[in-house]
Each structure stands twice: as structure tokens, then as C-alpha cells.
Design a protein around this motif. Structure first.
Motif, PDB file in Angstrom:
ATOM      1  N   THR A  97       8.574   0.023   8.333  1.00 55.53           N
ATOM      2  CA  THR A  97       8.257   0.711   7.089  1.00 55.53           C
ATOM      3  C   THR A  97       6.772   1.049   7.075  1.00 55.53           C
ATOM      4  O   THR A  97       5.936   0.184   7.338  1.00 55.53           O
ATOM      5  CB  THR A  97       8.585  -0.170   5.862  1.00 55.53           C
ATOM      6  N   LEU A  98       6.459   2.307   6.796  1.00 53.90           N
ATOM      7  CA  LEU A  98       5.086   2.759   6.594  1.00 53.90           C
ATOM      8  C   LEU A  98       4.922   2.972   5.097  1.00 53.90           C
ATOM      9  O   LEU A  98       5.738   3.661   4.481  1.00 53.90           O
ATOM     10  CB  LEU A  98       4.830   4.069   7.341  1.00 53.90           C
ATOM     11  N   GLN A  99       3.897   2.380   4.496  1.00 59.26           N
ATOM     12  CA  GLN A  99       3.717   2.468   3.049  1.00 59.26           C
ATOM     13  C   GLN A  99       2.308   2.941   2.732  1.00 59.26           C
ATOM     14  O   GLN A  99       1.330   2.318   3.130  1.00 59.26           O
ATOM     15  CB  GLN A  99       3.972   1.121   2.391  1.00 59.26           C
ATOM     16  N   SER A 100       2.219   4.032   1.989  1.00 55.44           N
ATOM     17  CA  SER A 100       0.921   4.578   1.599  1.00 55.44           C
ATOM     18  C   SER A 100       0.338   3.777   0.440  1.00 55.44           C
ATOM     19  O   SER A 100       1.037   2.986  -0.204  1.00 55.44           O
ATOM     20  CB  SER A 100       1.071   6.047   1.184  1.00 55.44           C
ATOM     21  N   GLU A 101      -0.944   3.988   0.173  1.00 54.13           N
ATOM     22  CA  GLU A 101      -1.613   3.303  -0.934  1.00 54.13           C
ATOM     23  C   GLU A 101      -0.953   3.602  -2.277  1.00 54.13           C
ATOM     24  O   GLU A 101      -0.952   2.777  -3.172  1.00 54.13           O
ATOM     25  CB  GLU A 101      -3.080   3.730  -1.005  1.00 54.13           C
ATOM     26  N   ASP A 102      -0.400   4.818  -2.406  1.00 56.12           N
ATOM     27  CA  ASP A 102       0.214   5.188  -3.684  1.00 56.12           C
ATOM     28  C   ASP A 102       1.711   4.900  -3.734  1.00 56.12           C
ATOM     29  O   ASP A 102       2.412   5.360  -4.638  1.00 56.12           O
ATOM     30  CB  ASP A 102      -0.092   6.643  -4.029  1.00 56.12           C
ATOM     31  N   GLY A 103       2.210   4.113  -2.770  1.00 57.33           N
ATOM     32  CA  GLY A 103       3.586   3.629  -2.844  1.00 57.33           C
ATOM     33  C   GLY A 103       4.639   4.458  -2.144  1.00 57.33           C
ATOM     34  O   GLY A 103       5.807   4.082  -2.148  1.00 57.33           O
ATOM     35  N   HIS A 104       4.283   5.583  -1.526  1.00 49.42           N
ATOM     36  CA  HIS A 104       5.275   6.345  -0.766  1.00 49.42           C
ATOM     37  C   HIS A 104       5.673   5.555   0.471  1.00 49.42           C
ATOM     38  O   HIS A 104       4.835   4.909   1.106  1.00 49.42           O
ATOM     39  CB  HIS A 104       4.719   7.713  -0.355  1.00 49.42           C
TER      40      HIS A 104
END
Length: 148
Positions: free
Chosen positions: A70-77
């Protein structure tokens, strides 16, 4: 930009890859697009920090059956994808290596000929050379634990 996870067993130089990058595309297992992951992408903008979580899955017998990344961006995507070998025998052989003990490897590569990994993924409009990109990359907050 490219992101790839590869399952390898002893003596297997190519391995079985999934993610995004030319090598992965050649195997037909592209998990997401450059519109989802890359500089300015809608899901994971690689010009900003993001987290990577990898979970090693087992079957009912406790043998390795695949990886979930899982790759998770700072804004939750979130971008999630599954990696598994093309055969149960390959997975079974990998399970033996896990039982014997393995070392996780995180790497950033640079060379004149990286097309096998990132062909058509690196933005040509950037002013820095590939060798200068290392200052933009940081691996930190690495944690190993049982369970999810």
C-alpha cells in the motif's frame, strides 16, 4: 517515476514484479498508472512524502502466498496492489527462504541505462540529472512487526 516490488528466489535474476515501471509493464502486471503515481499525480504525488506498507501474506498452512503493498499519500490517498508468484511452487520455494530468514532491501538506483525500470516514467522537463535525485529521496520510519 517508478515503483516496483519484486519477488526473487535464489538464482532468479529477473524475479516476478508488480507496480509501475517499464520492466513491470513488460510482464503485463502494471498495478497502477503514472497518472496515479508520480510528480503531481492524483493519488500519490512523489514530490511529497508518502508511506509504504508491505504485508507478507500466508495461506492456511502458514506458507507464503503473496505480498500486499500500500502506498499512502500525506492527504490519505491510497494505492494498494497484490504481488504473488505465477505458480504455487514458486511461492512455496519463497516460503522456505522466509523461514530461513531474509533481509529486506530498500534501494534507489541511478545509471545511464535505467530504461528497463523507468522508461517513459521519468519527466524529461526536470532540470536535475538522475544522479542528483538522491538528495530528494529519504527512507525513514522503517518498522518490522508481526501482523498488519
Amino acid at each position: 517515476n517508478s515503483f516496483q516490488v519484486t519477488l526473487h528466489k535464489q538464482g532468479d535474476q529477473q524475479g516476478e514484479a508488480s507496480g509501475l515501471g517499464h520492466f513491470v509493464r513488460g510482464s503485463g502486471v502494471t498495478a497502477f498508472t503514472s497518472g496515479d503515481y508520480g510528480i503531481g499525480a492524483k493519488m500519490v504525488d512523489t514530490s511529497r512524502p508518502f508511506r509504504v506498507h508491505t504485508f507478507f501474506q500466508t495461506n492456511e498452512a502458514g506458507r507464503f502466498s503473496g505480498m500486499e503493498t500500500t502506498l499512502q499519500s500525506e492527504d490519505g490517498h491510497v494505492i494498494s496492489f497484490h504481488s504473488s508468484a505465477s505458480s504455487a511452487e514458486y511461492n512455496n520455494q519463497l516460503s522456505g527462504f522466509f523461514e530461513a530468514g531474509v533481509t529486506p532491501v530498500f534501494s534507489y538506483w541511478s545509471s545511464e541505462d535505467m530504461g528497463w525500470l523507468d522508461r517513459d516514467q521519468c519527466p524529461s522537463e526536470k532540470s536535475y540529472s538522475q544522479d542528483d535525485c538522491g538528495s530528494l529521496l529519504r527512507f525513514d520510519d522503517i518498522e518490522m512487526r508481526e501482523g498488519r
